[in-house]
Design a protein around this motif. Structure first.
Motif, short mmCIF file in Angstrom:
data_model
loop_
_atom_site.label_atom_id
_atom_site.label_comp_id
_atom_site.label_asym_id
_atom_site.label_seq_id
_atom_site.Cartn_x
_atom_site.Cartn_y
_atom_site.Cartn_z
N TYR A 47 -17.01 -48.86 19.04
CA TYR A 47 -17.41 -48.03 17.37
C TYR A 47 -19.12 -48.76 17.49
CZ TYR A 47 -12.90 -48.44 15.42
OH TYR A 47 -11.49 -48.21 15.00
N ARG A 48 -19.92 -47.69 16.91
CA ARG A 48 -21.34 -47.61 17.78
C ARG A 48 -22.41 -47.27 16.00
NH1 ARG A 48 -24.23 -43.03 19.18
NH2 ARG A 48 -22.97 -41.88 20.34
N ARG A 49 -23.48 -47.74 15.72
CA ARG A 49 -23.87 -47.04 14.92
C ARG A 49 -24.72 -46.05 15.06
NH1 ARG A 49 -26.34 -49.72 10.02
NH2 ARG A 49 -26.12 -51.74 10.83
N ASN A 50 -24.12 -44.87 14.30
CA ASN A 50 -25.30 -43.45 14.43
C ASN A 50 -26.68 -43.35 14.35
OD1 ASN A 50 -24.92 -42.24 12.69
ND2 ASN A 50 -22.32 -41.94 12.96
N ASP A 51 -27.33 -42.02 14.36
CA ASP A 51 -28.59 -41.92 13.74
C ASP A 51 -28.47 -41.52 12.57
OD1 ASP A 51 -27.87 -39.56 14.35
OD2 ASP A 51 -29.09 -39.45 15.56
N ARG A 52 -27.71 -41.07 11.76
CA ARG A 52 -27.11 -40.90 10.13
C ARG A 52 -27.11 -42.01 9.76
NH1 ARG A 52 -23.77 -36.16 9.04
NH2 ARG A 52 -22.56 -36.98 11.72
N GLY A 53 -26.61 -43.43 10.40
CA GLY A 53 -26.45 -44.68 9.35
C GLY A 53 -24.91 -44.74 9.57
N ASP A 86 -15.32 -38.39 20.92
CA ASP A 86 -16.91 -39.14 19.88
C ASP A 86 -16.61 -38.92 18.54
OD1 ASP A 86 -17.49 -40.54 21.10
OD2 ASP A 86 -18.83 -38.42 22.08
N ILE A 87 -15.86 -39.64 17.31
CA ILE A 87 -15.22 -39.14 15.77
C ILE A 87 -16.71 -39.70 15.54
CG2 ILE A 87 -13.39 -39.37 14.23
CD1 ILE A 87 -12.04 -39.75 16.00
N GLU A 88 -17.72 -38.55 14.57
CA GLU A 88 -18.71 -39.70 13.81
C GLU A 88 -18.70 -39.15 12.52
OE1 GLU A 88 -22.62 -38.32 16.18
OE2 GLU A 88 -23.48 -38.15 14.45
N ASP A 89 -18.85 -40.22 11.73
CA ASP A 89 -19.27 -40.17 10.12
C ASP A 89 -20.21 -40.26 9.79
OD1 ASP A 89 -19.35 -42.88 9.42
OD2 ASP A 89 -17.27 -42.92 9.79
N ASP A 90 -20.58 -39.95 8.37
CA ASP A 90 -22.61 -40.69 8.12
C ASP A 90 -21.85 -41.43 6.66
OD1 ASP A 90 -21.83 -38.89 6.11
OD2 ASP A 90 -22.97 -37.73 6.33
N ALA A 91 -20.61 -42.16 6.64
CA ALA A 91 -20.20 -43.59 6.19
C ALA A 91 -20.61 -44.23 6.35
CB ALA A 91 -18.51 -43.37 6.09
N PRO A 92 -21.30 -45.89 5.69
CA PRO A 92 -22.23 -47.02 5.84
C PRO A 92 -21.75 -47.77 6.93
CG PRO A 92 -21.28 -46.66 3.51
CD PRO A 92 -20.75 -45.94 4.17
N PHE A 93 -21.84 -47.81 8.06
CA PHE A 93 -21.32 -48.49 9.01
C PHE A 93 -20.69 -49.43 9.16
CE2 PHE A 93 -22.69 -51.56 12.60
CZ PHE A 93 -21.87 -50.44 13.83
N VAL A 94 -19.66 -49.63 9.69
CA VAL A 94 -18.65 -50.28 9.60
C VAL A 94 -19.09 -51.92 10.62
CG1 VAL A 94 -16.40 -51.54 9.34
CG2 VAL A 94 -17.03 -49.84 7.63
N ASP A 95 -18.99 -53.14 10.85
CA ASP A 95 -19.53 -53.48 12.23
C ASP A 95 -17.93 -53.86 12.65
OD1 ASP A 95 -19.83 -55.99 13.52
OD2 ASP A 95 -20.87 -57.48 11.82
N PRO A 96 -18.18 -53.67 13.37
CA PRO A 96 -16.57 -53.49 14.94
C PRO A 96 -15.89 -54.88 14.80
CG PRO A 96 -18.92 -52.64 15.89
CD PRO A 96 -19.85 -53.68 14.76
N THR A 97 -16.47 -56.27 14.80
CA THR A 97 -15.79 -57.17 14.18
C THR A 97 -15.19 -57.02 13.69
OG1 THR A 97 -18.35 -58.38 13.35
CG2 THR A 97 -18.06 -58.34 16.11
N ASP A 98 -15.56 -56.67 12.57
CA ASP A 98 -14.64 -56.55 10.98
C ASP A 98 -13.36 -55.11 10.84
OD1 ASP A 98 -16.61 -58.46 9.84
OD2 ASP A 98 -17.70 -56.97 8.52
N ILE A 99 -13.43 -54.65 12.78
CA ILE A 99 -12.51 -53.61 12.23
C ILE A 99 -11.34 -54.46 13.26
CG2 ILE A 99 -11.96 -51.55 13.31
CD1 ILE A 99 -14.85 -50.35 12.86
N ARG A 100 -10.50 -54.81 12.61
CA ARG A 100 -9.41 -54.86 14.18
C ARG A 100 -7.97 -54.62 12.99
NH1 ARG A 100 -11.06 -59.19 10.88
NH2 ARG A 100 -10.00 -60.07 9.01
N SER A 101 -6.54 -55.08 14.72
CA SER A 101 -5.53 -54.47 13.63
C SER A 101 -4.83 -55.85 12.88
CB SER A 101 -5.09 -53.69 15.13
OG SER A 101 -5.23 -54.82 16.25
N ARG A 102 -4.07 -55.22 12.75
CA ARG A 102 -3.16 -56.45 11.78
C ARG A 102 -2.20 -57.16 12.89
NH1 ARG A 102 2.41 -54.69 10.74
NH2 ARG A 102 2.32 -52.93 10.30
#
Lengths: 109, 153
Positions: free
Chosen positions: B122-128, B82-98
């Protein structure tokens, strides 16, 4: 990562050793750009000492390939380790890059 | 008395690219302890590198002083990172490979993770922020591997 440069007439050879990732790829990019600025060709990257490349390293090589294409030069890669060769296959880049087995072959005009 | 699970490692690190080698060493060794072969460990280490690199480059936009939390769960036969950040959550549907036939720098990281791991979530964590989970089982070859170019012609 360590990059050694050798000039062979119009050709330039970069001997790369170590991991190429987001941390180290800027140095490789800078070295490749210096050769692109001089319009060297072929530019040869010997990756025999590179056990690991990530997408940052691939992006650096793709940039160089596109840059050299602008003046009709050639970029060649040589001595890819199996793990790196597999990465090229996974990325569908095997047919995009000119991959050679020996430095001598890669340095030919 | 404090106790800890032997198959779990939790670390936090700065979002600095110089630490990517350390991430690879940690994940590679955890995978070895879980029973992955040398050949199997390479793509896992690659996927971990891509995941952390994406956080640094896209989540934190190159800020090298932010925090990344890693949680490795590597019991015999499997590995979860699990790799967790507190950057603004990115909608997984916006994450795609080219598209792979589009030759340009960038956009390969997500493709490489999806090609090499059994699961990439990808999921939103409790730190947003975003938690990226990578999973792999021993003996499970990559799900997606494009054939060599010469075989596709």
């Amino acid at each position: 990562m360590n990059v050694k440069r050798e000039d062979h007439g119009e050709a330039v050879l970069f001997v790369v050793e170590g991991h190429v990732d987001m941390h180290t790829s800027p140095e490789l990019r800078q070295q490749l750009r210096s050769a692109l600025d001089r319009r060297s060709s072929p530019i040869v990257a010997d990756l025999g000492g590179v056990p690991f490349i990530d997408s940052s390293g691939l992006a650096t090589l793709i940039e160089a390939l596109q840059g050299i294409g602008k003046y009709g030069g050639k970029l060649r890669l040589v001595s890819l380790q199996p793990s790196v060769r597999n990465l090229f296959r996974l990325s569908n880049l095997t047919s995009i890059f000119d991959i050679r087995e020996s430095r001598e072959d890669a340095l030919r005009p | 008395m404090r106790t800890a699970e032997p198959d779990v490692v939790e670390v936090h690190l700065a979002s600095h690219p110089k630490l990517l080698g350390l991430v690879r060493a940690l994940v590679g060794e955890a995978a070895r302890l879980a029973g992955f072969s040398d050949e199997e460990r390479e793509p896992i280490v690659l996927a971990a590198t891509e995941g952390v690199t994406n956080v640094i480059r896209h989540g934190y936009r190159g800020d090298t002083t932010r925090r990344i939390d890693l949680r490795l769960h590597a019991p015999p036969g499997s590995l979860q990172l699990d790799i967790e950040d507190d950057a603004p959550f990115v909608d997984p549907t916006d994450i795609r490979s080219r598209p792979l036939d589009e030759v340009r720098p960038g956009g390969l990281g997500v493709h490489l993770m999806r090609s090499t791991m059994d699961a990439v979530e990808y999921r939103r964590n409790d730190r947003g922020g975003t938690t990226l989970t990578l999973r792999k089982r021993v003996g499970n070859p990559p799900l997606v591997e494009p054939p060599p170019a010469e075989e596709r012609r």
